[in-house]
Design a protein around this motif. Structure first.
Motif, mmCIF file in Angstrom:
data_model
loop_
_atom_site.group_PDB
_atom_site.id
_atom_site.type_symbol
_atom_site.label_atom_id
_atom_site.label_comp_id
_atom_site.label_asym_id
_atom_site.label_seq_id
_atom_site.Cartn_x
_atom_site.Cartn_y
_atom_site.Cartn_z
ATOM 1 N N ARG A 100 -8.137 29.160 -24.428
ATOM 2 C CA ARG A 100 -8.740 27.856 -24.124
ATOM 3 C C ARG A 100 -8.424 27.494 -22.683
ATOM 4 N NH1 ARG A 100 -4.859 23.744 -27.591
ATOM 5 N NH2 ARG A 100 -6.486 22.244 -27.029
ATOM 6 N N ASP A 101 -9.207 26.582 -22.132
ATOM 7 C CA ASP A 101 -9.087 26.290 -20.708
ATOM 8 C C ASP A 101 -7.714 25.716 -20.366
ATOM 9 O OD1 ASP A 101 -9.152 23.211 -20.194
ATOM 10 O OD2 ASP A 101 -10.754 23.498 -21.653
ATOM 11 N N ALA A 102 -7.418 25.674 -19.080
ATOM 12 C CA ALA A 102 -6.074 25.372 -18.605
ATOM 13 C C ALA A 102 -5.589 23.975 -18.957
ATOM 14 C CB ALA A 102 -6.005 25.573 -17.089
ATOM 15 N N PHE A 103 -6.500 23.068 -19.317
ATOM 16 C CA PHE A 103 -6.101 21.712 -19.678
ATOM 17 C C PHE A 103 -6.278 21.440 -21.174
ATOM 18 C CE2 PHE A 103 -7.477 21.725 -15.260
ATOM 19 C CZ PHE A 103 -6.313 21.296 -14.642
ATOM 20 N N GLY A 104 -6.814 22.401 -21.911
ATOM 21 C CA GLY A 104 -6.928 22.261 -23.363
ATOM 22 C C GLY A 104 -7.962 21.263 -23.802
ATOM 23 N N ARG A 105 -9.098 21.200 -23.074
ATOM 24 C CA ARG A 105 -10.117 20.197 -23.383
ATOM 25 C C ARG A 105 -10.952 20.547 -24.608
ATOM 26 N NH1 ARG A 105 -11.976 20.328 -17.164
ATOM 27 N NH2 ARG A 105 -11.445 22.504 -17.624
ATOM 28 N N ARG A 106 -10.811 21.770 -25.115
ATOM 29 C CA ARG A 106 -11.468 22.160 -26.361
ATOM 30 C C ARG A 106 -10.403 22.682 -27.322
ATOM 31 N NH1 ARG A 106 -14.517 19.175 -25.110
ATOM 32 N NH2 ARG A 106 -16.636 19.409 -24.287
ATOM 33 N N PRO A 121 -6.176 30.919 -7.544
ATOM 34 C CA PRO A 121 -5.139 30.120 -6.861
ATOM 35 C C PRO A 121 -5.368 28.618 -6.972
ATOM 36 C CG PRO A 121 -5.904 31.922 -5.452
ATOM 37 C CD PRO A 121 -6.838 31.868 -6.622
ATOM 38 N N LYS A 122 -6.611 28.177 -6.877
ATOM 39 C CA LYS A 122 -6.898 26.745 -6.952
ATOM 40 C C LYS A 122 -6.569 26.193 -8.325
ATOM 41 C CE LYS A 122 -10.526 26.744 -3.431
ATOM 42 N NZ LYS A 122 -11.965 26.452 -3.150
ATOM 43 N N LEU A 123 -6.874 26.971 -9.372
ATOM 44 C CA LEU A 123 -6.559 26.528 -10.724
ATOM 45 C C LEU A 123 -5.050 26.458 -10.922
ATOM 46 C CD1 LEU A 123 -7.503 25.754 -13.564
ATOM 47 C CD2 LEU A 123 -7.553 28.194 -14.130
ATOM 48 N N LYS A 124 -4.332 27.446 -10.415
ATOM 49 C CA LYS A 124 -2.879 27.446 -10.569
ATOM 50 C C LYS A 124 -2.248 26.249 -9.862
ATOM 51 C CE LYS A 124 -2.079 31.943 -9.525
ATOM 52 N NZ LYS A 124 -1.319 33.219 -9.461
ATOM 53 N N GLU A 125 -2.832 25.817 -8.761
ATOM 54 C CA GLU A 125 -2.335 24.618 -8.081
ATOM 55 C C GLU A 125 -2.492 23.381 -8.960
ATOM 56 O OE1 GLU A 125 -4.169 24.032 -4.334
ATOM 57 O OE2 GLU A 125 -3.309 25.820 -3.410
ATOM 58 N N LEU A 126 -3.642 23.281 -9.652
ATOM 59 C CA LEU A 126 -3.872 22.123 -10.515
ATOM 60 C C LEU A 126 -2.914 22.118 -11.698
ATOM 61 C CD1 LEU A 126 -7.773 21.789 -10.686
ATOM 62 C CD2 LEU A 126 -6.161 20.634 -9.170
ATOM 63 N N ILE A 127 -2.642 23.312 -12.250
ATOM 64 C CA ILE A 127 -1.771 23.393 -13.423
ATOM 65 C C ILE A 127 -0.348 22.968 -13.078
ATOM 66 C CG2 ILE A 127 -0.791 24.951 -15.144
ATOM 67 C CD1 ILE A 127 -3.334 26.649 -14.816
ATOM 68 N N THR A 128 0.134 23.376 -11.902
ATOM 69 C CA THR A 128 1.504 23.009 -11.515
ATOM 70 C C THR A 128 1.608 21.516 -11.217
ATOM 71 O OG1 THR A 128 1.016 23.610 -9.220
ATOM 72 C CG2 THR A 128 2.040 25.290 -10.604
ATOM 73 N N ARG A 139 -16.901 14.631 -23.718
ATOM 74 C CA ARG A 139 -16.775 15.102 -22.339
ATOM 75 C C ARG A 139 -15.861 14.141 -21.592
ATOM 76 N NH1 ARG A 139 -22.784 17.689 -20.950
ATOM 77 N NH2 ARG A 139 -22.666 19.252 -22.621
ATOM 78 N N PHE A 140 -14.985 14.711 -20.775
ATOM 79 C CA PHE A 140 -13.888 13.963 -20.172
ATOM 80 C C PHE A 140 -14.015 13.948 -18.651
ATOM 81 C CE2 PHE A 140 -12.288 16.316 -23.965
ATOM 82 C CZ PHE A 140 -12.084 15.231 -24.816
ATOM 83 N N PRO A 141 -14.765 13.003 -18.081
ATOM 84 C CA PRO A 141 -14.968 12.995 -16.624
ATOM 85 C C PRO A 141 -13.680 12.883 -15.807
ATOM 86 C CG PRO A 141 -16.597 11.610 -17.703
ATOM 87 C CD PRO A 141 -15.606 11.990 -18.755
ATOM 88 N N PHE A 142 -12.664 12.182 -16.331
ATOM 89 C CA PHE A 142 -11.412 12.049 -15.584
ATOM 90 C C PHE A 142 -10.632 13.361 -15.523
ATOM 91 C CE2 PHE A 142 -12.144 7.575 -16.811
ATOM 92 C CZ PHE A 142 -11.969 6.956 -15.583
ATOM 93 N N LEU A 143 -10.993 14.335 -16.375
ATOM 94 C CA LEU A 143 -10.295 15.622 -16.389
ATOM 95 C C LEU A 143 -11.123 16.727 -15.737
ATOM 96 C CD1 LEU A 143 -8.664 15.444 -19.928
ATOM 97 C CD2 LEU A 143 -7.534 15.224 -17.702
ATOM 98 N N ASP A 144 -12.108 16.347 -14.951
ATOM 99 C CA ASP A 144 -12.836 17.304 -14.128
ATOM 100 C C ASP A 144 -11.880 17.874 -13.080
ATOM 101 O OD1 ASP A 144 -15.751 18.155 -13.081
ATOM 102 O OD2 ASP A 144 -14.512 17.600 -11.350
ATOM 103 N N GLU A 145 -12.015 19.160 -12.788
ATOM 104 C CA GLU A 145 -11.102 19.805 -11.846
ATOM 105 C C GLU A 145 -11.098 19.121 -10.486
ATOM 106 O OE1 GLU A 145 -12.010 22.908 -14.967
ATOM 107 O OE2 GLU A 145 -13.143 21.378 -13.879
ATOM 108 N N ASP A 146 -12.263 18.706 -9.997
ATOM 109 C CA ASP A 146 -12.325 18.054 -8.686
ATOM 110 C C ASP A 146 -11.695 16.666 -8.709
ATOM 111 O OD1 ASP A 146 -13.578 20.268 -7.702
ATOM 112 O OD2 ASP A 146 -15.593 19.405 -7.700
#
Length: 662
Positions: A206-212, A288-295, A571-578
């Motif tokens: 599942r995606d890095a933030f667990g949205r599903r 790399p960009k995703l790993k930055e968001l996860i940390t 759908r969770f607009p506040f949890l969009d990667e950007d």
């Protein structure tokens, strides 16, 4: 929204890389189990009402025909109703009869594409995919494409690159993009299960933030199957298994929330044994960009005294300015080049508007659905609506992203009729939205419920929140489930409270915008203020980081299951990667200033966004969780503890529900 599952039978599962203490039970193909395949199909079908499909992969080990005669694995793919191998792919080799199998189930709520999609998808190589997600970026998609089909094409080009001593079928060939590399670049929510036929590897995650949601059952002696499912059947609620842990007998729930990430189950055979084994590995994200968001690391945390003075002065000045008109809003496509020229609230507002645009663009969503959204009275998108800060921002921005010919449903649930705080603020919010967008037809759907009459519904919601098991989870889950159902009465557009004028109504919107993630990222919870008082800015940042890194387990899986059960997609607009990225780039003291009173300093940046949008009344509302705003918590306390006082003394919110008698 889709429902996905896989049932792995007859294979010994090795979990040493995840849990060194795990002892795999003896796999049995035929054994009495808590629930049947039909039970899983039933709960998945509620999530994916458009269609339901099933495929099986039958496996057996045998001696390879290649020089050396090593143990090989034969895979045979069949439809659920196939006879004598029709519609199948089969490898060569001899050996015993098929006794190991993987059964894939997919139920689809189709929101993209121009042709009907029936899951599981099977390609010409025998690869199988069940997918529950949306691709909002990272992989190129045309406006008429379907996410699942596009992802299947890209997965078919992937290599495996998994090191396993028991599986040698995939070690040859040129190195292409790996499955973890591909999944790391997807922007948007997803959960998937994918059978890579050439390598005999089952990929899942599942995606890095667990949205599903994706639940896992690791094999136990009570049920030695390995299971993955979007949701649990009712029969497995409250079930657990005992195991030895350091000389003590511990218990584990039947289902667990699968932690975010990409996993592989590499299936092979021991050289001395024909029985198949499957080794589970977890893979790192590679982008790399995703790993930055996860940390979730913020650069600017601790302000200097002058920083706070400047920030507060700017905030007061912004409140005095007039709200934005539609003509002064920056076009989403220009946002990336103009961000540096705008204020911080402008940047957040633009990121949120782009996020909502991605999640509601009609040219990419509705062409394949069975609902006729060309009818001007139909409503393609709804908002989970309390009239509070977050939902008001979502509604106001949704208005700017959708053609004025479409109605917008505002779904509001109450367990105290017109007296619940969320009902009062929702009616006030409706009037404020009508002022800033008078050409839009806003439909406030008032959903009233009596907890004492929801006996069977409560039992059903308990299966949806599983493995969560507290009264707080049940209260939140029940409120979300009822709200997503969208069945209530329309509030009179004039604001007349006379219930005789209310009209029964059921929302047909298949997409539901939800404000999850706003409090975690903008210091909206009361505990954030407590942490700030005790540990200042560093303590506040640590608590917010903790909230973001556990939101998949505490909130999102539960919320996804309760909303999707109605055939709706959250759908969770506040949890969009950007959006996450922009909020992290902003100094913490611009996000929140908890020296200021409640309703001013908490979620300060979002309150400034609300002022820009012209919803100044909503900008000053305090945070109110759905279980309190709808008053289900009060009714639950009276029902299960006798009174609010007794419930508070027992810390009712964190009390685990015992049995199905709530």
């Amino acid at each position: 929204m889709c429902g996905i599952a896989v049932i792995v039978s007859g294979i010994k599962i090795i979990l040493s890389s995840l849990d060194p203490n795990f002892v795999s039970p003896v796999p049995l193909l035929e054994q009495q189990t808590l629930f049947s395949v039909d039970d899983i199909k039933g709960v998945l079908r509620r999530r994916g009402p458009d269609n339901l499909g099933c495929k099986k992969v039958l496996l057996r080990s045998g001696v390879s025909a290649l020089p050396g005669g090593e143990q090989d694995i034969v895979a045979f793919v069949e439809d659920e109703d196939a006879n004598d191998g029709e519609n199948s792919h089969m490898g060569g080799g001899g050996g015993k009869e098929f006794i190991e199998e993987l059964q894939f189930i997919g139920a689809t709520l189709q929101l993209r594409g121009i042709s009907p999609i029936i899951q599981p998808l099977v390609d010409m190589s025998g690869n199988i995919l069940v997918y529950n997600g949306e691709i909002f970026g990272g992989i190129q998609m045309s406006s008429d494409s379907n996410d699942t089909e596009i992802l299947m094409q890209h997965l078919g080009l992937c290599g495996s690159h998994v090191s396993s001593p028991h599986n040698k079928a995939h070690t040859s060939g040129e190195r292409g993009t790996s499955v973890p590399e591909l999944l790391s670049i997807i922007r948007g929510p997803w959960a998937l299960i994918y059978w890579q036929s050439s390598s005999k590897i089952l990929w899942f995650g599942r995606d890095a933030f667990g949205r599903r949601s994706l639940l896992v059952h690791w094999p136990t002696k009570e049920d030695p199957r390995f299971l993955l499912s979007s949701v649990s059947p009712l029969a497995s609620v409250n079930e657990s298994s005992e195991f030895a842990d350091g000389g003590q007998i511990a218990k584990t729930d039947f289902w667990e929330e699968l932690p975010c990430g990409v996993y592989s189950l590499s299936i092979g055979a021991l050289e001395t044994d024909e029985d198949l084994i499957g080794e589970v590995l977890k893979h790192d994200w590679t982008d790399p960009k995703l790993k930055e968001l996860i940390t979730w690391e913020r650069t600017s945390i601790q302000p200097k005294p002058e920083d706070l003075c400047v920030s507060r002065q700017k905030g007061y000045c912004r409140k005095e300015k007039s709200p934005l008109t539609p003509s002064t809003l920056i076009e989403p496509k220009l946002a990336s080049t103009d961000c540096l020229l705008t204020s911080l609230p402008h940047r957040v507002m633009i990121a949120l508007q782009e996020s909502i645009m991605r999640r509601t663009a009609l040219n990419t969503i509705y062409q394949a659905t069975s609902v006729d959204y060309t009818n001007k009275y139909n409503t393609p998108v709804a908002v989970l609506f309390s009239g509070g800060l977050d939902s008001m921002i979502l509604a106001a921005l949704l208005d700017k992203c959708m053609d004025a010919k479409y109605d917008i449903d505002l779904l509001n649930v109450s367990f105290d009729g017109p007296f619940a705080p969320d009902r009062v603020s929702a009616r006030a919010g409706l009037k404020e939205l009508q002022k800033i967008a008078p050409s839009r037809r806003w439909k406030l759907v008032e959903i009233d419920a009596d907890l004492l009459k929801l006996t069977s519904e409560t039992k059903h919601v308990m299966s949806l929140i599983n493995p969560a098991s507290t009264y707080m989870d049940l209260n939140i889950g029940t409120a979300l489930w009822l709200a997503a159902g969208g069945e209530g009465c329309l509030q009179d557009e004039t604001g007349n409270d006379d219930t005789r004028d209310h009209v029964k109504y059921k929302s047909a919107a298949r997409i539901l915008l939800v404000g999850a993630g706003a409090d975690e990222q903008c210091a909206g919870y009361g505990r954030h203020r407590t942490k700030y008082r005790n540990g200042s800015w560093l303590g506040l940042n640590d608590e917010m980081k903790l909230d973001m890194q556990r939101i998949w387990k505490r909130n999102l899986g539960r919320d996804d299951r309760c909303i999707a059960d109605n055939g709706k997609e959250a759908r969770f607009p506040f949890l969009d990667e950007d959006v996450i990225r922009i909020l992290l780039d902003i100094p913490l003291w611009e996000i929140a200033d908890l020296d200021q009173p409640i309703g001013i300093g908490d979620k300060k940046i979002l309150r400034e966004v609300a002022h820009l949008l012209g919803i100044s009344e909503a900008a000053s509302l305090p945070k109110r969780a759905i279980q309190f705003g709808s008053r289900i918590a009060r009714e639950s306390n009276r029902k299960n503890f006798g009174s609010n006082r007794a419930a508070n003394q027992a810390s009712a919110g964190s009390v685990t529900i015992h049995g199905n008698n709530s």
